[in-house]
Design a protein around this motif. Structure first.
Motif, PDB file in Angstrom:
ATOM      1  N   LEU A 113      62.106  61.243  42.037  1.00 46.23           N
ATOM      2  CA  LEU A 113      63.201  60.352  42.136  1.00 46.23           C
ATOM      3  C   LEU A 113      63.172  59.086  41.436  1.00 46.23           C
ATOM      4  N   MET A 114      61.970  58.414  41.477  1.00 48.60           N
ATOM      5  CA  MET A 114      61.550  57.191  40.698  1.00 48.60           C
ATOM      6  C   MET A 114      61.888  57.192  39.291  1.00 48.60           C
ATOM      7  N   LEU A 115      61.401  58.323  38.614  1.00 49.79           N
ATOM      8  CA  LEU A 115      61.926  58.715  37.049  1.00 49.79           C
ATOM      9  C   LEU A 115      63.520  58.829  37.172  1.00 49.79           C
TER      10      LEU A 115
ATOM     11  N   GLU B 286      56.343  48.664  45.162  1.00 46.69           N
ATOM     12  CA  GLU B 286      56.852  48.828  43.848  1.00 46.69           C
ATOM     13  C   GLU B 286      58.464  49.446  43.855  1.00 46.69           C
ATOM     14  N   CYS B 287      58.858  49.949  44.797  1.00 49.38           N
ATOM     15  CA  CYS B 287      60.161  50.498  44.937  1.00 49.38           C
ATOM     16  C   CYS B 287      61.043  49.183  45.317  1.00 49.38           C
ATOM     17  N   GLN B 288      60.369  48.626  46.350  1.00 49.31           N
ATOM     18  CA  GLN B 288      61.057  47.399  46.667  1.00 49.31           C
ATOM     19  C   GLN B 288      61.398  46.376  45.754  1.00 49.31           C
ATOM     20  N   ALA B 289      60.248  46.066  44.835  1.00 52.02           N
ATOM     21  CA  ALA B 289      60.350  45.213  43.828  1.00 52.02           C
ATOM     22  C   ALA B 289      61.315  45.457  42.751  1.00 52.02           C
ATOM     23  N   ALA B 290      61.445  46.798  42.625  1.00 49.43           N
ATOM     24  CA  ALA B 290      62.377  47.224  41.518  1.00 49.43           C
ATOM     25  C   ALA B 290      63.982  46.831  42.010  1.00 49.43           C
ATOM     26  N   LEU B 291      64.063  46.715  43.331  1.00 51.51           N
ATOM     27  CA  LEU B 291      65.369  46.091  43.597  1.00 51.51           C
ATOM     28  C   LEU B 291      65.724  44.798  43.588  1.00 51.51           C
ATOM     29  N   ALA B 292      64.761  43.676  43.520  1.00 52.86           N
ATOM     30  CA  ALA B 292      64.760  42.463  43.279  1.00 52.86           C
ATOM     31  C   ALA B 292      65.438  41.999  42.052  1.00 52.86           C
ATOM     32  N   PRO B 293      65.260  42.342  40.903  1.00 54.36           N
ATOM     33  CA  PRO B 293      65.834  41.652  39.733  1.00 54.36           C
ATOM     34  C   PRO B 293      67.271  41.786  39.729  1.00 54.36           C
ATOM     35  N   ASP B 294      67.946  40.798  38.956  1.00 52.94           N
ATOM     36  CA  ASP B 294      69.493  40.966  38.914  1.00 52.94           C
ATOM     37  C   ASP B 294      69.753  42.071  37.871  1.00 52.94           C
ATOM     38  N   ARG B 295      70.261  43.325  38.309  1.00 52.40           N
ATOM     39  CA  ARG B 295      70.598  44.319  37.599  1.00 52.40           C
ATOM     40  C   ARG B 295      71.850  44.509  36.842  1.00 52.40           C
ATOM     41  N   LYS B 296      72.292  43.243  36.963  1.00 55.25           N
ATOM     42  CA  LYS B 296      73.677  43.168  36.026  1.00 55.25           C
ATOM     43  C   LYS B 296      73.196  42.556  34.872  1.00 55.25           C
TER      44      LYS B 296
ATOM     45  N   SER C 118      52.578  55.727  40.453  1.00 57.10           N
ATOM     46  CA  SER C 118      51.762  55.535  41.873  1.00 57.10           C
ATOM     47  C   SER C 118      51.767  56.874  42.812  1.00 57.10           C
ATOM     48  N   PHE C 119      53.237  57.351  42.713  1.00 58.27           N
ATOM     49  CA  PHE C 119      53.142  58.723  43.551  1.00 58.27           C
ATOM     50  C   PHE C 119      52.560  59.642  42.693  1.00 58.27           C
ATOM     51  N   ALA C 120      52.412  59.678  41.573  1.00 61.90           N
ATOM     52  CA  ALA C 120      51.617  60.802  40.621  1.00 61.90           C
ATOM     53  C   ALA C 120      50.345  60.626  41.181  1.00 61.90           C
ATOM     54  N   PHE C 121      49.806  59.425  41.283  1.00 63.09           N
ATOM     55  CA  PHE C 121      48.343  59.312  41.696  1.00 63.09           C
ATOM     56  C   PHE C 121      48.057  59.848  43.059  1.00 63.09           C
ATOM     57  N   LEU C 122      49.027  59.473  43.931  1.00 65.94           N
ATOM     58  CA  LEU C 122      48.924  59.937  45.513  1.00 65.94           C
ATOM     59  C   LEU C 122      48.932  61.596  45.476  1.00 65.94           C
ATOM     60  N   ARG C 123      49.729  62.270  44.490  1.00 63.09           N
ATOM     61  CA  ARG C 123      49.832  63.497  44.358  1.00 63.09           C
ATOM     62  C   ARG C 123      48.178  64.162  43.884  1.00 63.09           C
ATOM     63  N   ASP C 124      48.054  63.474  42.814  1.00 63.10           N
ATOM     64  CA  ASP C 124      46.721  64.103  42.017  1.00 63.10           C
ATOM     65  C   ASP C 124      45.577  63.768  42.763  1.00 63.10           C
ATOM     66  N   VAL C 125      45.411  62.645  43.357  1.00 58.04           N
ATOM     67  CA  VAL C 125      44.206  62.197  43.945  1.00 58.04           C
ATOM     68  C   VAL C 125      43.975  62.125  45.303  1.00 58.04           C
TER      69      VAL C 125
ATOM     70  N   GLU D 141      63.371  45.108  33.854  1.00 56.25           N
ATOM     71  CA  GLU D 141      62.596  44.785  34.787  1.00 56.25           C
ATOM     72  C   GLU D 141      62.385  45.673  35.874  1.00 56.25           C
ATOM     73  N   SER D 142      63.666  46.001  36.344  1.00 56.26           N
ATOM     74  CA  SER D 142      63.827  47.288  37.511  1.00 56.26           C
ATOM     75  C   SER D 142      63.115  48.575  37.052  1.00 56.26           C
ATOM     76  N   ALA D 143      63.388  48.925  35.723  1.00 56.98           N
ATOM     77  CA  ALA D 143      63.059  50.267  35.351  1.00 56.98           C
ATOM     78  C   ALA D 143      61.622  50.203  35.465  1.00 56.98           C
ATOM     79  N   LYS D 144      60.826  49.113  34.922  1.00 57.13           N
ATOM     80  CA  LYS D 144      59.403  48.954  34.681  1.00 57.13           C
ATOM     81  C   LYS D 144      58.760  49.278  36.078  1.00 57.13           C
ATOM     82  N   PHE D 145      59.515  48.519  37.304  1.00 57.48           N
ATOM     83  CA  PHE D 145      58.857  48.803  38.573  1.00 57.48           C
ATOM     84  C   PHE D 145      59.039  50.283  39.135  1.00 57.48           C
ATOM     85  N   PHE D 146      60.207  50.780  38.715  1.00 57.00           N
ATOM     86  CA  PHE D 146      60.379  52.389  39.309  1.00 57.00           C
ATOM     87  C   PHE D 146      59.196  52.982  38.335  1.00 57.00           C
TER      88      PHE D 146
END
Length: 87
Positions: free
Chosen positions: A67-69, A8-18, A36-43, A25-30
């Protein structure tokens, strides 16, 4: 899986952020990566037996979620004309 937030982090870098749409779209992926990181932490982190690897500790997952937020806030600020959208 633990690799999902990375993808998801990699996908966030793909859209044209200009462009506004690319920033959104980038913000959505972040945001998805943060969730996902919260899920990893909690579960997933609590299921890992000792000795627990540092990169899957609850503290590390929390730091990566924040960091993602922070990336989302940076992107949102750029969409609203308050930031530069870089990062």
């Amino acid at each position: 899986p633990a690799s999902q937030p990375s993808c998801e982090c990699q996908a966030a870098l793909a859209p044209d952020r200009k462009t506004e749409d690319g920033l959104k779209e980038s913000a959505k992926f972040f945001q998805e990566a943060a969730g996902s990181f919260a899920f990893l932490r909690d579960v997933a982190c609590i299921k890992v037996e000792s000795p627990r690897p540092v990169d899957i500790s609850p503290e590390c997952a929390t730091m990566l979620e924040k960091l993602m937020l922070a990336q989302v806030l940076c992107k949102f600020g750029a969409v609203c004309g308050e930031g530069d959208g870089v990062g």
